[in-house]
Write an enzyme that holds these catalytic residues in place. Sequence first.
Site, short mmCIF file in Angstrom:
data_model
loop_
_atom_site.label_atom_id
_atom_site.label_comp_id
_atom_site.label_asym_id
_atom_site.label_seq_id
_atom_site.Cartn_x
_atom_site.Cartn_y
_atom_site.Cartn_z
N LYS A 168 47.35 42.59 28.30
CA LYS A 168 46.49 42.39 28.16
C LYS A 168 45.56 43.96 28.68
O LYS A 168 44.91 44.04 28.20
CB LYS A 168 45.99 42.09 29.90
N LYS A 173 21.19 14.42 30.90
CA LYS A 173 22.17 13.86 31.70
C LYS A 173 23.18 13.61 30.85
O LYS A 173 23.00 12.43 29.56
CB LYS A 173 22.13 13.60 32.63
N ASP A 233 36.76 31.42 29.69
CA ASP A 233 37.03 32.34 28.43
C ASP A 233 36.43 31.31 27.80
O ASP A 233 35.69 31.55 26.02
CB ASP A 233 38.33 32.03 27.68
N PHE A 280 42.35 42.48 35.97
CA PHE A 280 43.09 41.59 36.69
C PHE A 280 43.80 41.06 35.48
O PHE A 280 42.45 40.28 34.53
CB PHE A 280 42.23 40.87 37.79
N ASN A 288 36.01 27.57 37.79
CA ASN A 288 36.98 27.64 37.94
C ASN A 288 37.32 27.83 39.77
O ASN A 288 36.25 27.86 40.16
CB ASN A 288 37.98 29.18 37.37
N1 CTP Z 1 37.52 39.26 31.87
C1 CTP Z 1 36.75 39.43 31.08
N2 CTP Z 1 35.85 38.67 30.35
C2 CTP Z 1 36.21 37.38 29.55
C3 CTP Z 1 37.39 37.09 30.60
C4 CTP Z 1 37.95 38.17 31.14
O1 CTP Z 1 36.37 40.39 31.52
N3 CTP Z 1 35.90 36.54 29.50
C5 CTP Z 1 38.15 39.69 33.05
C6 CTP Z 1 38.98 39.25 33.63
O2 CTP Z 1 37.85 39.48 34.76
C7 CTP Z 1 39.48 39.93 34.59
C8 CTP Z 1 40.64 40.13 33.12
O3 CTP Z 1 39.96 40.12 31.96
O4 CTP Z 1 40.09 41.36 34.77
C9 CTP Z 1 41.66 39.55 32.60
O5 CTP Z 1 41.07 37.98 32.70
P1 CTP Z 1 42.27 36.58 32.75
O6 CTP Z 1 41.89 35.52 33.45
O7 CTP Z 1 43.66 36.64 33.12
O8 CTP Z 1 43.13 37.16 30.77
P2 CTP Z 1 41.52 36.00 30.12
O9 CTP Z 1 41.65 37.94 29.42
O10 CTP Z 1 41.28 35.60 29.84
O11 CTP Z 1 43.62 35.33 29.30
P3 CTP Z 1 44.08 34.10 29.51
O12 CTP Z 1 43.49 33.56 29.68
O13 CTP Z 1 44.29 34.01 27.72
O14 CTP Z 1 44.89 34.30 30.14
#
Ligand code: CTP
Length: 404
Positions: A340, A291, A281, A326, A212
């Site tokens: 969240k 590869k 995620d 965040f 990302n």
């Molecule tokens: N986070 C985490 N572990 C993950 C995903 C997210 O610790 N596997 C943490 C991020 O560092 C951030 C918070 O959770 O502080 C929210 O991350 P975000 O990407 O906004 O949300 P998600 O929980 O991944 O939900 P979604 O992608 O469905 O919005």
Amino acid sequence: MKTSISNKEVVLGVTGSIAAYKACDLASRLVELGVNVLPVLTRAAQEFVGAVSFEAITGRRAITGMFEPLQNTDVEHIAVAQRAHLFLVAPATANIIARAAHGVADDWLSTTLLATRAPILFAPAMNTAMYTHPATQANIELLRARGCHFVGPGVGRLACRTVGPGRMSEPAEILDAALPLLSGRTDLAGKRVLITSGATHEPIDPVRFLGNRSSGKMGRALALEALGRGAHVTVVYGPSSVDYPLNAELVEVETARQMADAVVECSRNADVIIGAAAVADYRPEQASQDKRKKTGSPLTLALTENPDILATVSRERRPGQVIVGFAAETRDVMENAKSKIAAKNLDLIVANLVGGDDAGFGMDALRAAIVDKRGNSADIGHIDKDALAERIMDQVVGLLRGSL
Ligand code: CTP
């Protein structure tokens, strides 16, 4: 607005000791933190290190003498004495400590030390017999009684081939003592702050990954802010386009699972955990050993969910531990942030709107709102990441004190 240490001015006084070479490292660490460093080399220091090194590191003209051309046009020692936020004398010889203790002003550094009202931090470096001599000890006591600060010396093998106290503290240790004096804030002194930062890369094959756009700028700003307030900082970071402060403990990872393992390990003794990383995620179910070749037909990648790092650590949260997340959102920012904070059992969540042209991933600013677990929210709007780090850390300090 910046973090509480960036753009502050430090006068780095280097005096005549074999440890003077370590002051180059110190100068470069300070510069890296965004601090303005004015190097001042006494005549004896110049026998050990050159002014050119310090000029190259700091980007400033090094002061090497009282009566050099151009050094008195604005009575510079007085102007600097008034302007500086911190005087750091490293290495500090028995001689400069004695002169400072007795108000002797016979060169640029000693004169300016007398003229300033900024905090003064000495990092002594000398032979053990000189350090333990009653004269030096009395001088140190006198300076301490007047509010001067000391870091070290450590015990170790000295240049004079003896072992004992007198060895200048390492630059990282000197910075730990210097940064709270520089920021004027010590509200995180003694606290351990763990920050996740950057992106994660989830391998598809040896060449490709799912990733990302996270740059790590927010995590870096948080680390600087916490260091400036005296915290012990650990940054667990995935791929980033920034350098993290060397004064933090740095743990580099690549994937979400590696980040999860490192965070769980480091979270045990953390007082504060802040999840600023953009964690993937999902990961490819099976990373291919070879590869992948194109086949001429559409390709479907099977993905598996990664562990939620913040949710994991908050399930095992110690009493008093503060956990901040965040929420990067493209819409319904507040509603998503509130769900969240509950789902991950956080104390605070920083909701940020991503996807615009002037804020978010890779940029220096973002659009943010801070929401706490009681549902109180502050819409901050467009804000610099450094300034946001300061706001977040203010709230963290409040939570640690139990006042929010
Ligand atoms: N986070 C985490 N572990 C993950 C995903 C997210 O610790 N596997 C943490 C991020 O560092 C951030 C918070 O959770 O502080 C929210 O991350 P975000 O990407 O906004 O949300 P998600 O929980 O991944 O939900 P979604 O992608 O469905 O919005």
